[in-house]
Every structure is written in C-alpha cells, then in structure tokens.
Design a protein around this motif. Structure first.
Motif, PDB file in Angstrom:
ATOM      1  N   LEU A  50       0.688  -1.222   0.197  1.00 59.42           N
ATOM      2  CA  LEU A  50       0.084   0.157   0.001  1.00 59.42           C
ATOM      3  C   LEU A  50       0.829   1.212   0.167  1.00 59.42           C
ATOM      4  O   LEU A  50       0.343   2.294  -0.547  1.00 59.42           O
ATOM      5  N   ILE A  51       1.972   1.319   0.697  1.00 63.93           N
ATOM      6  CA  ILE A  51       2.969   2.405   0.711  1.00 63.93           C
ATOM      7  C   ILE A  51       3.766   2.611  -0.478  1.00 63.93           C
ATOM      8  O   ILE A  51       3.953   3.532  -1.104  1.00 63.93           O
ATOM      9  N   THR A  52       4.256   1.366  -0.762  1.00 65.00           N
ATOM     10  CA  THR A  52       5.321   1.672  -1.939  1.00 65.00           C
ATOM     11  C   THR A  52       4.807   1.539  -3.501  1.00 65.00           C
ATOM     12  O   THR A  52       5.069   2.408  -4.200  1.00 65.00           O
ATOM     13  N   GLY A  54      -0.170  -0.370  -7.105  1.00 60.74           N
ATOM     14  CA  GLY A  54      -0.645  -0.839  -8.573  1.00 60.74           C
ATOM     15  C   GLY A  54       0.317  -1.658  -9.195  1.00 60.74           C
ATOM     16  O   GLY A  54       0.024  -2.492 -10.500  1.00 60.74           O
ATOM     17  N   ASN A  55       1.070  -2.353  -8.394  1.00 62.09           N
ATOM     18  CA  ASN A  55       1.893  -3.238  -8.861  1.00 62.09           C
ATOM     19  C   ASN A  55       1.176  -4.577  -8.821  1.00 62.09           C
ATOM     20  O   ASN A  55       1.138  -5.240  -7.883  1.00 62.09           O
ATOM     21  N   THR A  74       2.135  -7.827  -9.836  1.00 70.07           N
ATOM     22  CA  THR A  74       3.019  -8.842  -9.293  1.00 70.07           C
ATOM     23  C   THR A  74       2.935  -9.012  -7.794  1.00 70.07           C
ATOM     24  O   THR A  74       2.585  -9.718  -7.116  1.00 70.07           O
ATOM     25  N   ALA A  75       3.313  -7.649  -7.353  1.00 68.89           N
ATOM     26  CA  ALA A  75       3.420  -7.502  -5.784  1.00 68.89           C
ATOM     27  C   ALA A  75       1.950  -7.761  -5.177  1.00 68.89           C
ATOM     28  O   ALA A  75       1.794  -8.333  -4.215  1.00 68.89           O
ATOM     29  N   ALA A  76       0.998  -7.231  -5.897  1.00 67.12           N
ATOM     30  CA  ALA A  76      -0.398  -7.359  -5.543  1.00 67.12           C
ATOM     31  C   ALA A  76      -0.734  -8.872  -5.356  1.00 67.12           C
ATOM     32  O   ALA A  76      -1.520  -9.427  -4.317  1.00 67.12           O
ATOM     33  N   SER A  77      -0.428  -9.798  -6.217  1.00 64.46           N
ATOM     34  CA  SER A  77      -0.683 -11.216  -6.293  1.00 64.46           C
ATOM     35  C   SER A  77       0.104 -12.016  -5.273  1.00 64.46           C
ATOM     36  O   SER A  77      -0.335 -12.782  -4.408  1.00 64.46           O
ATOM     37  N   LEU A  78       1.419 -11.451  -5.044  1.00 64.36           N
ATOM     38  CA  LEU A  78       2.161 -12.117  -4.163  1.00 64.36           C
ATOM     39  C   LEU A  78       1.654 -11.778  -2.682  1.00 64.36           C
ATOM     40  O   LEU A  78       1.810 -12.760  -1.737  1.00 64.36           O
ATOM     41  N   THR A  79       1.338 -10.508  -2.522  1.00 58.53           N
ATOM     42  CA  THR A  79       0.636 -10.108  -1.249  1.00 58.53           C
ATOM     43  C   THR A  79      -0.578 -11.288  -0.841  1.00 58.53           C
ATOM     44  O   THR A  79      -0.700 -11.529   0.313  1.00 58.53           O
ATOM     45  N   GLY A  91       4.601  -2.993 -14.777  1.00 59.06           N
ATOM     46  CA  GLY A  91       3.835  -3.522 -16.159  1.00 59.06           C
ATOM     47  C   GLY A  91       4.343  -4.841 -16.393  1.00 59.06           C
ATOM     48  O   GLY A  91       3.841  -5.430 -17.635  1.00 59.06           O
ATOM     49  N   VAL A  92       4.988  -5.414 -15.822  1.00 58.53           N
ATOM     50  CA  VAL A  92       5.402  -6.993 -16.191  1.00 58.53           C
ATOM     51  C   VAL A  92       4.018  -7.724 -16.124  1.00 58.53           C
ATOM     52  O   VAL A  92       3.364  -7.760 -15.287  1.00 58.53           O
ATOM     53  N   THR A  93       3.835  -8.643 -17.064  1.00 57.86           N
ATOM     54  CA  THR A  93       2.728  -9.530 -17.147  1.00 57.86           C
ATOM     55  C   THR A  93       3.562 -11.067 -16.726  1.00 57.86           C
ATOM     56  O   THR A  93       4.477 -11.116 -16.693  1.00 57.86           O
ATOM     57  N   SER A  94       2.398 -11.773 -16.543  1.00 62.88           N
ATOM     58  CA  SER A  94       2.651 -13.134 -16.070  1.00 62.88           C
ATOM     59  C   SER A  94       3.400 -13.727 -17.152  1.00 62.88           C
ATOM     60  O   SER A  94       3.026 -13.589 -18.389  1.00 62.88           O
ATOM     61  N   SER A  95       3.938 -14.838 -16.689  1.00 61.75           N
ATOM     62  CA  SER A  95       4.839 -15.641 -17.719  1.00 61.75           C
ATOM     63  C   SER A  95       4.704 -17.140 -17.124  1.00 61.75           C
ATOM     64  O   SER A  95       3.823 -17.457 -16.149  1.00 61.75           O
TER      65      SER A  95
END
Length: 255
Positions: A48-50, A53-54, A56-61, A126-130
C-alpha cells in the motif's frame, strides 16, 4: 522509503512488541500469531505504501495473506488448546534467550518476504505473467494444500481420545514424518518462482527466501528438534521404530 528498510522496521517493531508482551506476561499464546501477523502486516503495508498498482506484488501479497490467515488461525487455536508451548519452558524466564528467539523469528520473516520486497524495489508494475508465474502459483498451491491437510490430520488425530499416547502415522503422515514442513517449503519455493518475472536483476537474490526456510526446517529448528522430541517420547515403542525405518523424513520415497 526503501521497501527493504520499511519491511525491516515493520517486522522488527512488531516482534519487539511480541517479545515484551510474552516476557512480561510469561505466555506463549500470541507467539505463533505474531509470526503470521508479521508476514501479513509487512506485506500489506509495503504494498500500500510503496506501489499498490504493482500487479505482481499484489498477487504475491494475496498469497501471503491467504497463507498467514490459515496458519495463524490454526496455530492460535492449537496453542489455546495446549495452554503453553513446551519449547519455551527454558526460554520463557530468560529475557536474553527469549529475545534471541524473537530476533530470529523477525529475521526469518524479513528474509522469507524478500521476493515481494525486491519486486516492490524493482518497480516493474507493467510486468505480465509468464510461465514462471503459473508454475510458481501451482507449486505454492500444492504446498499450501499439503501443509493445510497435514495440519488438519494431525490436529484431528491428536484430539481423538482413542489415540492418546500414539504418534501420528495416518494420512499424509504415513508417507512423510514431516509433511507439514514439506508443504511449507513448497509454499515459499512457489512464492519465489511466482516473483521471478518481476524480479529482474534481483531474481538470484530472491532464492534466499526458500533456501532460508529449507535451512531452518531441515537443519535448525524444525526437523531436528521434532525428531529428538519424538525419539524421547516414543523411542521405546517398536511400532515407532518401524515407522521411522519405512517412512521418509520429508520427501516420500526420497528422504
């Protein structure tokens, strides 16, 4: 603020509070809860702080929150049934030893969360899944299901009056003496694999996360301590000796 520093501040402050509460109240009832809470709180606040909108980070979280909710709830319920954790009998009255445990716990949370922390540091929203994302998610899900099922089977076995004085050897425990640890290791391997597409130059550093968990569980505070405890408790039973001979320590049919 750099995510590495932010993560460290959040995790170590929370665990310092846990240490103070546990020492002055002489209780273990919140120790495991603080472990899971450290993961969940650090991951969510960092995101939330950093960089909310990321993707990948949202999925990992999300993976961290699901894991922490399941494990934290299970461990919290277990300790309230047990009332105390015998692992802390020698540490509880000793502030230095107890502080050492809480420091190691905080350090572990910080290291294990490195894939997420480094993704936020790399700033690649902007990284998409692979293929790594899908493989990592599958490995994570496999580990999560194994760990959840093993914990549930053990909890049900231990709370059956017919099994008093018996070691757990049913379900997944027939094939591995520590299936919950196998699941835990797979969870964090999958976590790291899922982060690879967004890690960039930090990919090699992210592997420290699963390697640290493997080291702790296989060599330090996991399997060695439990094996010693089980040998002391059931070592004179011939059924237990047979179980040890035919059942893998961690990975079925391998080791």
């Amino acid at each position: 603020m750099d995510p590495l520093l932010l993560s460290a501040i959040l995790i170590f402050l929370l665990n310092a509070g846990g240490f103070l509460f546990g020492y002055f109240r002489q209780t273990d009832k919140l120790t495991d809860l603080f472990y899971s809470l450290s993961f969940a709180l650090a991951a969510l606040v960092m995101l939330l702080i950093t960089d909310p909108g990321n993707r990948t980070a949202a999925s990992l979280t999300l993976l961290v929150l699901i894991w922490a909710a399941r494990l934290g709830g299970y461990l919290f319920m277990r300790i309230h049934r047990m009332d105390r954790d015998v692992r802390f009998d020698d540490m509880r009255p000793n502030p230095l030893r107890l502080a050492g445990f809480w420091f190691l716990q905080a350090l572990t949370v910080w290291i294990v969360l490195l894939p997420l922390t480094l993704v936020l540091r790399e700033e690649m929203p902007g990284v998409t899944s692979s293929v790594w994302t899908w493989v990592g998610t599958l490995v994570w899900l496999t580990g999560f299901l194994i760990e959840s099922l093993a914990d549930w089977q053990k909890f049900r076995f231990r709370n059956n009056p017919l099994h008093q004085g018996r070691f757990v050897n049913a379900g997944l425990w027939r094939w591995s003496r520590h299936p919950n640890y196998l699941g835990e290791i797979l969870v964090w391997i999958g976590f790291w694999l899922s982060a690879i597409p967004a890690l960039g130059n930090f990919a090699v550093y992210g592997i420290i996360s699963p390697l640290w968990i493997i080291f702790l569980l296989v060599r330090v505070s996991g399997i060695p301590l439990l094996e010693k405890s089980m040998d002391k408790r059931y070592g004179l039973q011939s059924a237990y000796q047979e179980y040890k001979q035919r059942t893998a320590v961690l990975i079925p049919f391998i080791w």
